[in-house]
Design an enzyme around this catalytic site. Structure first.
Site, short mmCIF file in Angstrom:
data_model
loop_
_atom_site.label_atom_id
_atom_site.label_comp_id
_atom_site.label_asym_id
_atom_site.label_seq_id
_atom_site.Cartn_x
_atom_site.Cartn_y
_atom_site.Cartn_z
N SER A 1 -19.60 -8.20 58.02
CA SER A 1 -18.47 -8.24 58.95
C SER A 1 -17.39 -7.28 58.48
O SER A 1 -17.12 -7.17 57.29
CB SER A 1 -17.90 -9.65 59.06
OG SER A 1 -16.81 -9.69 59.96
N LYS B 1 -23.21 -15.86 59.15
CA LYS B 1 -22.63 -14.80 59.98
C LYS B 1 -22.60 -15.21 61.45
O LYS B 1 -21.65 -14.88 62.18
CB LYS B 1 -23.44 -13.51 59.82
CG LYS B 1 -22.94 -12.33 60.67
CD LYS B 1 -21.47 -12.01 60.43
CE LYS B 1 -21.06 -10.64 60.92
NZ LYS B 1 -21.44 -10.28 62.28
N HIS C 1 -19.70 -17.46 61.77
CA HIS C 1 -18.53 -16.58 61.66
C HIS C 1 -18.21 -15.98 63.02
O HIS C 1 -17.06 -15.98 63.47
CB HIS C 1 -18.84 -15.49 60.63
CG HIS C 1 -17.93 -14.30 60.66
ND1 HIS C 1 -17.96 -13.35 61.68
CD2 HIS C 1 -16.98 -13.85 59.79
CE1 HIS C 1 -17.07 -12.41 61.46
NE2 HIS C 1 -16.47 -12.69 60.31
N ASN C 2 -19.24 -15.48 63.71
CA ASN C 2 -19.03 -14.85 65.01
C ASN C 2 -18.62 -15.86 66.07
O ASN C 2 -17.84 -15.55 66.97
CB ASN C 2 -20.29 -14.11 65.45
CG ASN C 2 -20.48 -12.80 64.70
OD1 ASN C 2 -19.91 -12.60 63.63
ND2 ASN C 2 -21.28 -11.92 65.23
N GLU D 1 -15.07 -16.37 65.55
CA GLU D 1 -14.43 -15.16 66.06
C GLU D 1 -14.24 -15.25 67.58
O GLU D 1 -13.17 -14.95 68.10
CB GLU D 1 -15.29 -13.96 65.69
CG GLU D 1 -14.82 -12.61 66.17
CD GLU D 1 -15.83 -11.53 65.84
OE1 GLU D 1 -16.23 -10.81 66.77
OE2 GLU D 1 -16.23 -11.43 64.66
#
Length: 468
Positions: A129, A183, A186-187, A190
């Site tokens: 990222s 990840k 994480h997205n 986001e």
């Protein structure tokens, strides 16, 4: 031959910049791409201090890298990853390492991990990222796979990662597809935070009628306090950008939002795990809603609401909006971290959430000062099931909930869509409710389907012959 430290397959934006980052940190880096133009472009961009060689020949590429080879794939997710692996395999040997640095769905990583293990090849799924700039000057990286094999990668990854207080924003996370899974979440976070920021922006503009300069400067000021984060920072930059005619560029950008699917994956898997992530769900839904632009234009003509005029002081509005955004962002992180907690048990990742929050503090898109508070909370109690149960985080939420409730009431009366903010408050109120009305749902299920229920005054499973 066999003198290069690392190899990268795929010399697009991310691959080229990561390779230059590696070379800038005094490691010899080899690149492979089937596009001759990309190979030549990389060679031209490299300077005399870089030990870089790029090629279109797979055999030559593999021969450059010292054993055990460490090769990262930065190609589109799906079939291109499998194709890249198949092209490399004839030139690899037992003990070599392949790292998938793309946004790959975690079950694909699990499959590749097992398939390559049978051939003696170590496979890592690693989330990266930070975008183009992060790749070049220091991303946050989330590797998962064979822990012993990671030692071959550690010196390079720690050198090229972003640093916070001298600590690299990369660390081995866990077994199998742990890196890709972290990840993915994480997205999802986001997605949620971006949706929340957009709703606050809309409230400023259409709700409280703040002028463009005030809105832009407010985001800049917020980035100096509790809300300090990458996404708040770039929002201030975006709102300052002028178009060719001198007007604000933001007003000329279509509201038809696109996505690559990682937020959707987070929501889908959260449902599989039965972990509620309503703010993230709402963010995915609102991107989908944005695509129905023609219908929305027609609906705006007939689905009307005459909002009452409400006079609110600008200073009071901005203070309440700040509290609301901070509150909802905390809730969004809490949802994602709770999903990671459950997934770690379900998939045997053995995640350490202190480590996860530590490496998110720098380099990545969701980096924010509040992540240090989360890191401290998990350092104090690694078994914390939800960050909301930490007393310091709980106080931040209780201190900001009054402003949050006021803003949401205001938005409802104005008729403005705030799915992210509403779902954040609903999650908070549900989580803090000792009793929920789902007892009625249990009774209904038993009534029409004999699905049974549990009682609060006796153990066991019960069924009632309900009276029609």
């Amino acid at each position: 031959m066999n003198t290069f430290d690392f190899g990268i397959v795929g010399l697009g934006v991310m691959g080229r910049n990561l390779l230059l980052n590696i070379a800038s940190n005094k490691f010899a880096a080899a690149g492979l791409d089937l596009d001759t133009e990309k190979v030549n472009s990389l060679q031209q961009e490299a300077n005399a201090d870089h030990k870089i060689e790029a090629t279109t020949d797979v055999k030559h590429f593999a021969s450059l890298i010292q054993r055990p080879r460490a090769i990262m794939l930065l190609v589109p997710a799906g079939k291109p990853v499998d194709s890249a692996i198949q092209s490399l395999l004839p030139h690899l040997e037992e003990g070599d390492i392949i790292i998938d640095g793309g946004n790959t769905y975690f079950t694909d990583t699990d499959r590749r991990f097992l398939e390559l293990a049978e051939k003696g090849i170590h496979f890592f799924g690693m989330g990266i990222s930070g975008g183009e700039k992060g790749a070049r000057f220091g991303p946050s990286m989330m590797p998962g796979g064979d822990k012993k094999a990671y030692e071959r990668l550690r010196p390079i990854f720690e050198a090229i990662a972003a640093k916070v207080d001298g600590e690299p924003c990369v660390e081995y996370l866990g077994n199998g597809s742990a890196g890709n899974y972290v990840k993915m979440v994480h997205n999802g976070i986001e997605y949620g935070i971006m949706q929340l920021i957009s709703e606050i922006y809309d409230l400023m503009k259409r709700g409280y009628n703040l002028d463009e300069d005030t809105i832009q400067k407010t985001f800049e000021e917020w980035n100096q306090g509790d809300l300090k984060s990458y996404l708040i920072e770039i929002t201030g930059h975006i709102l300052k950008q002028k178009d060719e005619d001198g007007s604000r560029l933001i007003n000329q950008i279509s509201d038809w939002a696109k996505s690559k699917g990682t937020g959707k994956w987070t929501s889908q898997n959260a449902m599989d795990l039965q972990v509620p992530v309503p703010t993230i769900d709402a963010a995915v839904v609102m991107r989908d809603m944005s695509k129905s632009k023609p219908e929305r234009i027609e609906a705006a003509k007939i689905l009307t609401w005459n909002a009452n005029q409400q006079d609110v002081k600008t200073s009071e509005a901005i203070a309440s909006l700040k509290d609301t955004l901070f509150f909802a962002i905390l809730i969004t992180y809490a949802q994602g971290l709770a999903q990671l907690k459950t997934a770690s048990k379900e998939y045997n990742y053995e995640l350490n959430l202190e480590t996860v929050t530590k490496i998110w503090r720098g380099g990545c898109i969701i980096r924010a000062d509040v992540l240090e508070d989360f890191r401290k909370a998990f350092a104090a109690n690694a078994d914390l099931p939800n960050i909301l149960l930490n007393s310091d985080i709980a106080k931040k939420l209780t201190d900001t909930q009054a402003g949050t409730r006021n803003v949401i009431q205001f938005a409802v009366q104005k008729g403005l869509p705030i799915a992210g903010l509403m779902n954040s408050l609903a999650y908070f109120d549900a989580y803090r409710s000792e009793n929920l009305p789902t007892n009625l749902i249990q009774a209904q299920r038993d009534y029409f389907g004999a699905h049974t229920y549990e009682r609060i005054d006796a153990p066991g499973v019960f069924h009632t012959q309900w009276n029609d």
